[in-house]
Design an enzyme around this catalytic site. Structure first.
Site, mmCIF file in Angstrom:
data_model
loop_
_atom_site.group_PDB
_atom_site.id
_atom_site.type_symbol
_atom_site.label_atom_id
_atom_site.label_comp_id
_atom_site.label_asym_id
_atom_site.label_seq_id
_atom_site.Cartn_x
_atom_site.Cartn_y
_atom_site.Cartn_z
ATOM 1 C CB THR A 48 113.724 -31.884 -79.377
ATOM 2 O OG1 THR A 48 112.628 -32.713 -79.759
ATOM 3 C CG2 THR A 48 113.194 -30.585 -78.792
ATOM 4 C CB CYS A 49 118.745 -31.463 -78.127
ATOM 5 S SG CYS A 49 120.247 -30.685 -77.587
ATOM 6 C CB CYS A 54 119.588 -27.629 -75.905
ATOM 7 S SG CYS A 54 118.695 -29.132 -75.517
ATOM 8 N N PRO A 56 119.499 -24.020 -80.627
ATOM 9 C CG PRO A 56 117.400 -24.336 -81.579
ATOM 10 C CD PRO A 56 118.632 -25.080 -81.174
ATOM 11 C CD GLU A 360 109.083 -33.513 -71.243
ATOM 12 O OE1 GLU A 360 109.195 -32.536 -72.000
ATOM 13 O OE2 GLU A 360 107.980 -33.949 -70.874
ATOM 14 C CG LEU A 361 116.382 -32.076 -68.252
ATOM 15 C CD1 LEU A 361 117.002 -32.160 -66.870
ATOM 16 C CD2 LEU A 361 116.344 -30.622 -68.726
ATOM 17 C CG HIS A 504 137.266 -11.946 -53.971
ATOM 18 N ND1 HIS A 504 135.941 -11.799 -53.660
ATOM 19 C CD2 HIS A 504 137.814 -10.710 -53.931
ATOM 20 C CE1 HIS A 504 135.686 -10.515 -53.428
ATOM 21 N NE2 HIS A 504 136.800 -9.839 -53.592
HETATM 22 P P1 FAD Z 1 114.052 -36.001 -79.411
HETATM 23 O O1 FAD Z 1 115.324 -35.263 -79.343
HETATM 24 O O2 FAD Z 1 112.810 -35.204 -79.484
HETATM 25 O O3 FAD Z 1 114.163 -36.951 -80.704
HETATM 26 C C1 FAD Z 1 113.106 -37.750 -81.172
HETATM 27 C C2 FAD Z 1 113.219 -37.889 -82.687
HETATM 28 O O4 FAD Z 1 112.366 -38.945 -83.135
HETATM 29 C C3 FAD Z 1 112.764 -36.640 -83.424
HETATM 30 O O5 FAD Z 1 113.651 -36.320 -84.462
HETATM 31 C C4 FAD Z 1 111.408 -37.069 -84.013
HETATM 32 O O6 FAD Z 1 111.044 -36.346 -85.156
HETATM 33 C C5 FAD Z 1 111.681 -38.523 -84.310
HETATM 34 N N1 FAD Z 1 110.485 -39.374 -84.483
HETATM 35 C C6 FAD Z 1 109.285 -39.262 -83.853
HETATM 36 N N2 FAD Z 1 108.463 -40.256 -84.237
HETATM 37 C C7 FAD Z 1 109.158 -41.008 -85.138
HETATM 38 C C8 FAD Z 1 108.857 -42.183 -85.882
HETATM 39 N N3 FAD Z 1 107.672 -42.805 -85.778
HETATM 40 N N4 FAD Z 1 109.788 -42.677 -86.745
HETATM 41 C C9 FAD Z 1 110.992 -42.079 -86.877
HETATM 42 N N5 FAD Z 1 111.340 -40.973 -86.173
HETATM 43 C C10 FAD Z 1 110.429 -40.451 -85.306
HETATM 44 N N6 FAD Z 1 117.182 -29.971 -72.527
HETATM 45 C C11 FAD Z 1 118.332 -29.687 -71.872
HETATM 46 O O7 FAD Z 1 118.945 -30.583 -71.283
HETATM 47 N N7 FAD Z 1 118.828 -28.411 -71.844
HETATM 48 C C12 FAD Z 1 118.219 -27.392 -72.482
HETATM 49 O O8 FAD Z 1 118.695 -26.257 -72.429
HETATM 50 C C13 FAD Z 1 117.022 -27.663 -73.181
HETATM 51 N N8 FAD Z 1 116.384 -26.677 -73.846
HETATM 52 C C14 FAD Z 1 115.261 -26.966 -74.545
HETATM 53 C C15 FAD Z 1 114.625 -25.926 -75.213
HETATM 54 C C16 FAD Z 1 113.479 -26.172 -75.932
HETATM 55 C C17 FAD Z 1 112.805 -25.040 -76.661
HETATM 56 C C18 FAD Z 1 112.955 -27.499 -75.987
HETATM 57 C C19 FAD Z 1 111.715 -27.789 -76.796
HETATM 58 C C20 FAD Z 1 113.561 -28.542 -75.319
HETATM 59 C C21 FAD Z 1 114.725 -28.279 -74.581
HETATM 60 N N9 FAD Z 1 115.376 -29.275 -73.869
HETATM 61 C C22 FAD Z 1 116.524 -28.997 -73.175
HETATM 62 C C23 FAD Z 1 114.840 -30.660 -73.827
HETATM 63 C C24 FAD Z 1 115.583 -31.589 -74.817
HETATM 64 O O9 FAD Z 1 115.601 -31.024 -76.101
HETATM 65 C C25 FAD Z 1 114.897 -32.949 -74.855
HETATM 66 O O10 FAD Z 1 114.797 -33.462 -73.542
HETATM 67 C C26 FAD Z 1 115.649 -33.970 -75.712
HETATM 68 O O11 FAD Z 1 115.819 -33.521 -77.026
HETATM 69 C C27 FAD Z 1 114.898 -35.310 -75.723
HETATM 70 O O12 FAD Z 1 115.579 -36.244 -76.506
HETATM 71 P P2 FAD Z 1 114.837 -37.534 -77.070
HETATM 72 O O13 FAD Z 1 115.906 -38.381 -77.689
HETATM 73 O O14 FAD Z 1 113.983 -38.130 -76.038
HETATM 74 O O15 FAD Z 1 113.852 -37.002 -78.207
HETATM 75 P P1 NDP Z 2 106.003 -27.858 -68.951
HETATM 76 O O1 NDP Z 2 105.139 -29.054 -69.084
HETATM 77 O O2 NDP Z 2 107.168 -27.898 -68.055
HETATM 78 O O3 NDP Z 2 105.105 -26.600 -68.500
HETATM 79 C C1 NDP Z 2 103.925 -26.273 -69.121
HETATM 80 C C2 NDP Z 2 103.518 -24.852 -68.736
HETATM 81 O O4 NDP Z 2 102.369 -24.474 -69.477
HETATM 82 C C3 NDP Z 2 103.142 -24.689 -67.276
HETATM 83 O O5 NDP Z 2 103.507 -23.399 -66.860
HETATM 84 C C4 NDP Z 2 101.616 -24.880 -67.297
HETATM 85 O O6 NDP Z 2 100.975 -24.199 -66.253
HETATM 86 C C5 NDP Z 2 101.276 -24.202 -68.589
HETATM 87 N N1 NDP Z 2 100.060 -24.708 -69.220
HETATM 88 C C6 NDP Z 2 99.744 -26.006 -69.476
HETATM 89 N N2 NDP Z 2 98.576 -26.063 -70.134
HETATM 90 C C7 NDP Z 2 98.141 -24.789 -70.276
HETATM 91 C C8 NDP Z 2 97.011 -24.215 -70.874
HETATM 92 N N3 NDP Z 2 96.079 -24.970 -71.447
HETATM 93 N N4 NDP Z 2 96.880 -22.871 -70.858
HETATM 94 C C9 NDP Z 2 97.827 -22.094 -70.269
HETATM 95 N N5 NDP Z 2 98.933 -22.584 -69.686
HETATM 96 C C10 NDP Z 2 99.083 -23.923 -69.689
HETATM 97 O O7 NDP Z 2 106.398 -27.549 -70.430
HETATM 98 P P2 NDP Z 2 107.538 -26.781 -71.172
HETATM 99 O O8 NDP Z 2 107.012 -26.797 -72.548
HETATM 100 O O9 NDP Z 2 107.908 -25.462 -70.594
HETATM 101 O O10 NDP Z 2 108.830 -27.718 -71.032
HETATM 102 C C11 NDP Z 2 108.838 -29.084 -71.374
HETATM 103 C C12 NDP Z 2 110.119 -29.714 -70.892
HETATM 104 O O11 NDP Z 2 111.198 -29.370 -71.752
HETATM 105 C C13 NDP Z 2 110.565 -29.256 -69.503
HETATM 106 O O12 NDP Z 2 109.980 -30.038 -68.494
HETATM 107 C C14 NDP Z 2 112.055 -29.423 -69.544
HETATM 108 O O13 NDP Z 2 112.442 -30.681 -69.010
HETATM 109 C C15 NDP Z 2 112.409 -29.362 -71.024
HETATM 110 N N6 NDP Z 2 113.156 -28.108 -71.249
HETATM 111 C C16 NDP Z 2 114.365 -27.944 -70.643
HETATM 112 C C17 NDP Z 2 115.036 -26.762 -70.752
HETATM 113 C C18 NDP Z 2 116.335 -26.573 -70.050
HETATM 114 O O14 NDP Z 2 116.934 -27.548 -69.639
HETATM 115 N N7 NDP Z 2 116.804 -25.345 -69.893
HETATM 116 C C19 NDP Z 2 114.501 -25.654 -71.529
HETATM 117 C C20 NDP Z 2 113.232 -25.914 -72.126
HETATM 118 C C21 NDP Z 2 112.599 -27.112 -71.974
HETATM 119 P P3 NDP Z 2 100.489 -24.905 -64.883
HETATM 120 O O15 NDP Z 2 101.675 -24.839 -63.944
HETATM 121 O O16 NDP Z 2 99.358 -24.066 -64.475
HETATM 122 O O17 NDP Z 2 100.124 -26.315 -65.221
#
Ligand code: FAD
Ligand code: NDP
Length: 536
Positions: A48-49, A54, A56, A360-361, A504
């Protein structure tokens, strides 16, 4: 094939664990496989990252910061002719995608040079009976299919690091078909234009923030509150700043249907009929590809793009967890692990986003993976510590925090046992350039200047005033929060902060001269002066 460790999932955590285990002499096989999104987006190794999180995001965040500076600061800082600059979405997407491809390549190379065998296939844990039939005497068996052929790997232990994927509610007609998620946005080939972002946490606000400063018309649909779980004062400050910078918010609102304009709308008219809403209005020929969104309040509005960011679900559906004896959390659907990342199935561990109750980081998944590999293959016993993990929300004003929110500190220690220090101000480049509010939030023609963007906040526990919560809203809070997280780990107190001389003129110096407590009731907003400093 036999291995010491099979890693399922080549994302942040899985890759880190695989490389560390191989470095310690283990024979490691790592599987990674990406299921295309409902909109057809797919990507390479790295999880994902690197592909849809993170990396993109931070590139788009930086593009947005450039847009913000151009809109507010370029002309007063002497840069004329910037009006002639145009933003081209496709160029940004091209830069993002080229960089991701480089990273995908370097991750493959990294695995190869670490001696990890990488298999681009979907892996499944075998159930106990199948395991016995397959002849494995100990450990676990993982099966996969490559080029149509079913294969197995036997391993002493298995690490599940499959992460999660965005979720779109199935009970909102049109949402799965017409909405995009963060899996699609960073590679969207067309401009997003007028966008609705559904959800109000990290992903929703970050996407809404960067799209706003790329000069798109952006509305966030908030079901309850923004940034649940964060310090309320800071979360509300972020929302106010975003509003004043042009992001629109529909509060206490929910989407009930999405419809591509011109298509028959059977499901939505049934729903709207129940509410007595007028479904005929607004469905005029307003551009072929527009999406008509209907809300619970009866409101209807056209958007070019709808981004769902309402949370993520663990990728455990076809992993064979139940059959393999891995306990799942009934509410979250995630894997339950103990403090050493052990699941309920012997020999099976899990790290990262797939685990219940873990932040989830990316750095959390990486560190947990490296420490686990050292415990399994390096004779170490250090556990992962999940407290005081710093994080930043990039909206694009950055909100960095570490430790407790004010609400959690009150719950844990009691109102009388904490002291909260606050300082609100504008950094010098913002106040010198007189950043203006978006038209939509001006009360009248004189209501121009933005509310101070910066908010510095610390929460101290009495009597020694140990800092249990650090909160920083600033243009570059991400960079400073990392250093303060280290200080918190070392037991930082308010006296320590006061004893340090500030730098500063920076925003961070505000933390070294804080005098206004919440208890005093005095205003914590700087009357003028010079950013985070005390001069003037
Ligand atoms: P992932 O990185 O999701 O990797 C899991 C991999 O396993 C994937 O490639 C998946 O396709 C693969 N997989 C799944 N099932 C199978 C299977 N059965 N067999 C083989 N492969 C499989 N975190 C930060 O710290 N800072 C940020 O700024 C930040 N920004 C984010 C922005 C967005 C839009 C999103 C969605 C997330 C962001 N995060 C950020 C969160 C961060 O990306 C995740 O916490 C992190 O990538 C989790 O790592 P992971 O190893 O658990 O899983
Ligand atoms: P979250 O689970 O943190 O938040 C979900 C949001 O969607 C809440 O605002 C929730 O509202 C709302 N929601 C849930 N269900 C519905 C629904 N059915 N209809 C309308 N609103 C709804 O998810 P995110 O996807 O934002 O993030 C997932 C994780 O990814 C984060 O916890 C973070 O750890 C990680 N991440 C980290 C980043 C970073 O480090 N900068 C950047 C992006 C992601 P309500 O409060 O009402 O439940």
């Amino acid at each position: 094939m036999e291995a010491d460790l099979v890693v399922i999932g080549g994302g942040s955590g899985g890759l880190a664990a695989a490389k560390e285990a191989a470095r310690l002499g283990a024979k490691v096989v790592c599987f990674d496989y990406v299921e295309p999104s409902p909109q057809g987006s797919k990507w390479g190794l790295g999880g994902t990252c690197v592909n849809v999180g993170c990396i993109p995001k931070i590139i788009m965040h930086n593009s947005a910061k450039l847009g913000q500076l151009m809109d507010h600061s370029a002309a007063p800082l002497g840069w004329s002719g910037t009006d002639g600059l145009t933003f081209v979405w496709q160029d940004l997407v091209k830069t993002v995608q080229l960089y991701i491809k480089q990273l995908n390549f370097s991750y493959r190379r990294g695995l190869r040079s670490a001696g990890v065998e990488y298999i681009n296939a979907k892996a499944t844990l075998l159930a106990a009976p199948e395991r016995a039939q397959s002849g494995a005497k100990s450990g676990r068996v993982v099966e996969y299919t490559l080029k149509g052929e079913r294969k197995e790997v036997r391993a002493k232990c298995v690490l599940v690091a499959v992460g999660g994927r965005p979720y779109i509610p199935r009970d909102v007609p049109g949402a799965v078909e017409l909405a995009v998620t963060s899996d699609d946005l960073f590679s969207l080939s067309r401009e997003p234009k007028k966008t609705l972002v559904v959800g109000a946490s990290y992903i929703a606000l970050e996407c809404a923030g960067f799209l706003t400063h790329l000069r798109y018309d952006v509305t966030v649909c908030v079901r309850s509150i923004v940034l649940r779980g964060f310090d309320r004062q800071c979360a509300e400050h972020i929302q106010l700043v975003m509003k004043e910078q042009g992001t629109k918010f529909l509060e206490h609102e929910q989407v009930v249907s999405l419809q591509r304009v011109g298509e028959p709308d059977v499901a939505a008219s049934d729903l709207a009929g129940d509410r007595g809403a007028d479904t005929t209005s607004n469905t005029t020929a307003d551009g072929g590809d527009k999406i008509l969104v209907r809300f619970a309040s009866g409101r209807e509005e056209m958007f070019d793009t709808v981004v769902y960011a309402v949370g993520r679900r663990a990728c455990t559906q076809s992993l064979g967890c139940e059959a393999a004896g891995i306990a799942m959390h009934p509410a979250s659907g995630k894997i339950v692990v103990d403090e050493l990342e052990q699941t309920s199935a012997p020999g099976v561990y899990a790290i990262g986003d797939v685990c219940h109750g873990r932040p989830e980081l990316t750095p959390v998944a990486i560190k947990a993976g490296e420490l686990l590999a050292r415990r399994l293959f390096g004779g170490a016993n250090e556990p992962m510590v999940y407290t005081n993990i710093p994080t930043v929300v990039f909206t694009p004003i950055e909100y960095g925090c570490c430790g407790l929110s004010e609400e959690d500190a009150i719950t844990r220690y009691g109102q009388d046992n904490i002291e909260v220090f606050l300082f609100g101000f504008n950094s010098v480049p913002v106040s010198a350039c007189h950043w203006k509010k978006a038209l939509s939030t001006r009360k009248d023609e004189f209501d121009l200047d933005v509310t101070p963007l910066n908010l510095s906040k610390i929460i101290c526990k009495k009597p020694d005033n140990k800092i249990v919560g650090y909160h920083c809203i600033a243009m570059n809070a991400g960079e400073t929060t990392q250093g303060y997280a280290l200080a918190l780990k070392c037991g930082l107190t308010k006296d320590d902060l006061d004893a340090v001389v500030g730098i500063h003129p920076t925003d961070a110096e505000s933390f070294h001269s804080m005098t206004i407590t919440r208890r005093s009731g005095e205003s914590f907003m700087a009357a003028g002066g010079c950013g985070g400093g005390k001069c003037g």
